[in-house]
Design a protein around this motif. Sequence first.
Motif, PDB file in Angstrom:
ATOM      1  N   TYR A  74       0.812  -1.225   0.000  1.00 28.37           N
ATOM      2  CA  TYR A  74       0.000   0.000   0.000  1.00 28.37           C
ATOM      3  C   TYR A  74       0.842   1.270   0.000  1.00 28.37           C
ATOM      4  O   TYR A  74       0.294   2.367  -0.055  1.00 28.37           O
ATOM      5  CB  TYR A  74      -0.918   0.012   1.226  1.00 28.37           C
ATOM      6  N   ALA A  75       2.148   1.128   0.061  1.00 30.39           N
ATOM      7  CA  ALA A  75       3.029   2.284   0.152  1.00 30.39           C
ATOM      8  C   ALA A  75       3.557   2.692  -1.215  1.00 30.39           C
ATOM      9  O   ALA A  75       3.795   1.846  -2.073  1.00 30.39           O
ATOM     10  CB  ALA A  75       4.194   1.979   1.083  1.00 30.39           C
ATOM     11  N   VAL A  76       3.751   3.967  -1.405  1.00 34.51           N
ATOM     12  CA  VAL A  76       4.314   4.481  -2.641  1.00 34.51           C
ATOM     13  C   VAL A  76       5.816   4.208  -2.678  1.00 34.51           C
ATOM     14  O   VAL A  76       6.360   3.825  -3.699  1.00 34.51           O
ATOM     15  CB  VAL A  76       4.031   5.993  -2.774  1.00 34.51           C
ATOM     16  N   ASP A  77       6.484   4.414  -1.548  1.00 34.05           N
ATOM     17  CA  ASP A  77       7.919   4.183  -1.438  1.00 34.05           C
ATOM     18  C   ASP A  77       8.175   2.925  -0.618  1.00 34.05           C
ATOM     19  O   ASP A  77       7.248   2.310  -0.096  1.00 34.05           O
ATOM     20  CB  ASP A  77       8.609   5.386  -0.771  1.00 34.05           C
ATOM     21  N   ASP A  78       9.452   2.589  -0.487  1.00 38.28           N
ATOM     22  CA  ASP A  78       9.821   1.412   0.300  1.00 38.28           C
ATOM     23  C   ASP A  78       9.453   1.586   1.769  1.00 38.28           C
ATOM     24  O   ASP A  78       9.564   2.678   2.318  1.00 38.28           O
ATOM     25  CB  ASP A  78      11.322   1.137   0.207  1.00 38.28           C
ATOM     26  N   VAL A  79       9.036   0.496   2.373  1.00 37.67           N
ATOM     27  CA  VAL A  79       8.738   0.468   3.796  1.00 37.67           C
ATOM     28  C   VAL A  79       9.880  -0.265   4.496  1.00 37.67           C
ATOM     29  O   VAL A  79      10.259  -1.357   4.087  1.00 37.67           O
ATOM     30  CB  VAL A  79       7.401  -0.268   4.081  1.00 37.67           C
ATOM     31  N   THR A  80      10.431   0.369   5.498  1.00 33.43           N
ATOM     32  CA  THR A  80      11.465  -0.252   6.307  1.00 33.43           C
ATOM     33  C   THR A  80      10.816  -0.735   7.592  1.00 33.43           C
ATOM     34  O   THR A  80      10.126   0.034   8.264  1.00 33.43           O
ATOM     35  CB  THR A  80      12.590   0.756   6.629  1.00 33.43           C
ATOM     36  N   LEU A  81      11.024  -1.991   7.909  1.00 31.67           N
ATOM     37  CA  LEU A  81      10.410  -2.584   9.092  1.00 31.67           C
ATOM     38  C   LEU A  81      11.460  -2.769  10.178  1.00 31.67           C
ATOM     39  O   LEU A  81      12.488  -3.401   9.959  1.00 31.67           O
ATOM     40  CB  LEU A  81       9.783  -3.940   8.736  1.00 31.67           C
ATOM     41  N   ALA A  82      11.189  -2.189  11.331  1.00 29.07           N
ATOM     42  CA  ALA A  82      12.039  -2.378  12.512  1.00 29.07           C
ATOM     43  C   ALA A  82      11.215  -3.135  13.546  1.00 29.07           C
ATOM     44  O   ALA A  82      10.108  -2.728  13.883  1.00 29.07           O
ATOM     45  CB  ALA A  82      12.478  -1.040  13.078  1.00 29.07           C
ATOM     46  N   THR A  83      11.735  -4.255  14.012  1.00 27.77           N
ATOM     47  CA  THR A  83      11.055  -5.031  15.045  1.00 27.77           C
ATOM     48  C   THR A  83      11.774  -4.797  16.362  1.00 27.77           C
ATOM     49  O   THR A  83      12.985  -4.964  16.452  1.00 27.77           O
ATOM     50  CB  THR A  83      11.048  -6.527  14.690  1.00 27.77           C
ATOM     51  N   VAL A  84      10.999  -4.390  17.356  1.00 31.93           N
ATOM     52  CA  VAL A  84      11.565  -4.099  18.669  1.00 31.93           C
ATOM     53  C   VAL A  84      10.976  -5.056  19.702  1.00 31.93           C
ATOM     54  O   VAL A  84       9.855  -5.534  19.539  1.00 31.93           O
ATOM     55  CB  VAL A  84      11.280  -2.641  19.079  1.00 31.93           C
ATOM     56  N   PRO A  85      11.735  -5.360  20.747  1.00 35.38           N
ATOM     57  CA  PRO A  85      11.194  -6.221  21.793  1.00 35.38           C
ATOM     58  C   PRO A  85      10.090  -5.497  22.546  1.00 35.38           C
ATOM     59  O   PRO A  85      10.170  -4.286  22.752  1.00 35.38           O
ATOM     60  CB  PRO A  85      12.398  -6.499  22.698  1.00 35.38           C
TER      61      PRO A  85
END
Length: 55
Positions: A21-32
């Motif tokens: 659904y994003a126009v640009d790249d999505v960066t995913l950060a997973t945090v505890p």
Amino acid sequence: MIRAAQDPDLDAAAAAAWQDYAVDDVTLATVPGDHFVCFTRPHDTVRLIAGAVRR
């Protein structure tokens, strides 16, 4: 996108699907932490966001 590792309602695959659904790249950060980690560890959340904005 910041995803809490122990959030039962949003697994890694569902979070990655936001890319569709994003126009640009999505960066995913997973945090505890759980769904409310942005409130229980606000400094970590701000650090992640600030780092992303600087790029």
